[in-house]
Design an enzyme around this catalytic site. Structure first.
Site, mmCIF file in Angstrom:
data_model
loop_
_atom_site.group_PDB
_atom_site.id
_atom_site.type_symbol
_atom_site.label_atom_id
_atom_site.label_comp_id
_atom_site.label_asym_id
_atom_site.label_seq_id
_atom_site.Cartn_x
_atom_site.Cartn_y
_atom_site.Cartn_z
ATOM 1 N N GLU A 1 -8.795 -45.901 24.318
ATOM 2 C CA GLU A 1 -9.780 -44.851 24.084
ATOM 3 C C GLU A 1 -10.094 -44.126 25.405
ATOM 4 O O GLU A 1 -9.788 -44.638 26.494
ATOM 5 C CB GLU A 1 -11.064 -45.474 23.520
ATOM 6 C CG GLU A 1 -10.861 -46.289 22.233
ATOM 7 C CD GLU A 1 -10.633 -45.427 20.982
ATOM 8 O OE1 GLU A 1 -10.288 -44.247 21.120
ATOM 9 O OE2 GLU A 1 -10.799 -45.959 19.861
ATOM 10 N N ASN B 1 -9.470 -37.986 19.503
ATOM 11 C CA ASN B 1 -10.107 -38.044 20.823
ATOM 12 C C ASN B 1 -9.088 -38.264 21.943
ATOM 13 O O ASN B 1 -9.455 -38.558 23.073
ATOM 14 C CB ASN B 1 -11.175 -39.159 20.846
ATOM 15 C CG ASN B 1 -10.564 -40.544 20.651
ATOM 16 O OD1 ASN B 1 -9.355 -40.681 20.460
ATOM 17 N ND2 ASN B 1 -11.395 -41.573 20.693
ATOM 18 N N ASP C 1 -0.766 -52.095 17.991
ATOM 19 C CA ASP C 1 -2.143 -52.582 18.039
ATOM 20 C C ASP C 1 -2.542 -53.236 16.723
ATOM 21 O O ASP C 1 -1.900 -53.017 15.681
ATOM 22 C CB ASP C 1 -3.102 -51.425 18.362
ATOM 23 C CG ASP C 1 -2.736 -50.135 17.647
ATOM 24 O OD1 ASP C 1 -2.108 -50.204 16.566
ATOM 25 O OD2 ASP C 1 -3.058 -49.060 18.156
ATOM 26 N N HIS D 1 -6.736 -40.653 22.031
ATOM 27 C CA HIS D 1 -6.265 -42.025 22.268
ATOM 28 C C HIS D 1 -4.787 -42.166 21.898
ATOM 29 O O HIS D 1 -4.274 -41.450 21.038
ATOM 30 C CB HIS D 1 -7.146 -43.069 21.559
ATOM 31 C CG HIS D 1 -7.008 -43.173 20.073
ATOM 32 N ND1 HIS D 1 -8.073 -43.491 19.257
ATOM 33 C CD2 HIS D 1 -5.942 -43.028 19.223
ATOM 34 C CE1 HIS D 1 -7.654 -43.546 18.008
ATOM 35 N NE2 HIS D 1 -6.378 -43.264 17.957
#
Ligand code: F6R
Length: 254
Positions: A150, A143, A75, A145
């Site tokens: 996400e 979280n 990414d 991801h």
């Protein structure tokens, strides 16, 4: 169809993962002809990238352990070209300078830093043309991801531009201070990640424990994008004891 559960190894420390990660690379470049290896960025992999520098063959871009390979990654922040501090390609080439020579030789395929559907599509096509990812390294966000998929993401998705969760931006604050962390990124999709031949996911430290518990013990669901790795048949998860705190039971080999 059921797939084998991920192999989980709990290590005495984060440093203990480095030789195992280098072994993964060595096996991949030995097993496949010029394989495509996809790196993750972030603190989890910095020690491995630094150690990898020694394994490059001097003067031969794209040769490690005496074998050729191509590189890519997961990414990139929108607007962060390879020379811009804070960006993922910048981070990879700084931690592991031989990747700069690979970039120049077009043996390192960078994720586009522009939100341009055609450029993103071309990148996905280049990865396919390189034979697809044989070895995919993964970190995990607090979280849940993976890459910048996400919570709520499409578990079958491909490369796309996305908003970053506020929790992700908070965690990136030190990286960008005094500037504000970016709001957008271009990321590999969960579907693309699951298309890799082998996944190796690492998490170290207690802050990752809830995400690891959700990934391995919760439902496979977009609420925890990393849980999708349980749909893949060839997954290794490397943890330290702190990250494994929520999953340690008789089913996990020490
Ligand atoms: C980065 C990436 C992210 C990180 C994750 C963990 O390329 O894909 O999913 O792997 O945010 O980051 P660290 O390792 O900094 O805790």
């Amino acid at each position: 169809m059921s797939v084998p559960a991920p192999e989980i190894r709990i290590l005495p420390s984060a440093e203990a993962a480095v030789p195992l990660l280098l072994d993964e690379l060595r096996r991949t470049v030995t097993r496949f002809e010029r394989p495509l290896v996809s790196f993750a960025t972030g603190g989890t992999f910095t020690a491995m990238l630094r150690a990898l520098v020694r394994e490059f063959t001097v003067g031969k871009p794209g040769t490690i352990f005496g074998r050729e390979f191509s590189a890519t990654h997961l990414d990139e922040y929108a607007g962060f070209d390879p020379t811009r501090d804070g960006g993922m390609v910048h981070e990879l080439t700084t931690a592991c300078p031989p990747l700069s020579a690979m970039l120049a030789a077009e043996r390192f395929l960078p994720v586009p830093h522009v939100e341009d559907a055609a450029a993103i599509g071309r990148h996905a096509e280049r990865l396919r043309a390189a034979g697809g990812v044989k070895l995919q390294f993964l970190g995990i966000g607090r979280n849940g991801h993976i890459a910048f998929n996400e919570p709520g993401t499409d578990l079958d998705g491909g490369f796309h531009a996305t908003d970053l969760a506020e929790a992700t931006r908070r965690d990136a604050r030190a990286r960008f201070a005094p500037a504000e962390p970016p709001r957008r990124a271009i990321t590999s999709g969960v579907g693309t990640i699951l298309g890799a031949e082998r996944l190796v996911l690492c998490a170290f430290g207690s802050a990752k424990a809830p995400a690891i518990e959700a990934m391995l013990r919760g439902d496979v669901s977009p609420a925890c994008p990393a849980s999708a790795v349980r749909r893949h048949a060839d997954v290794l998860v490397l943890l330290d004891a702190a990250a494994a705190a929520g999953i340690t039971d008789e089913s996990v080999a020490p």
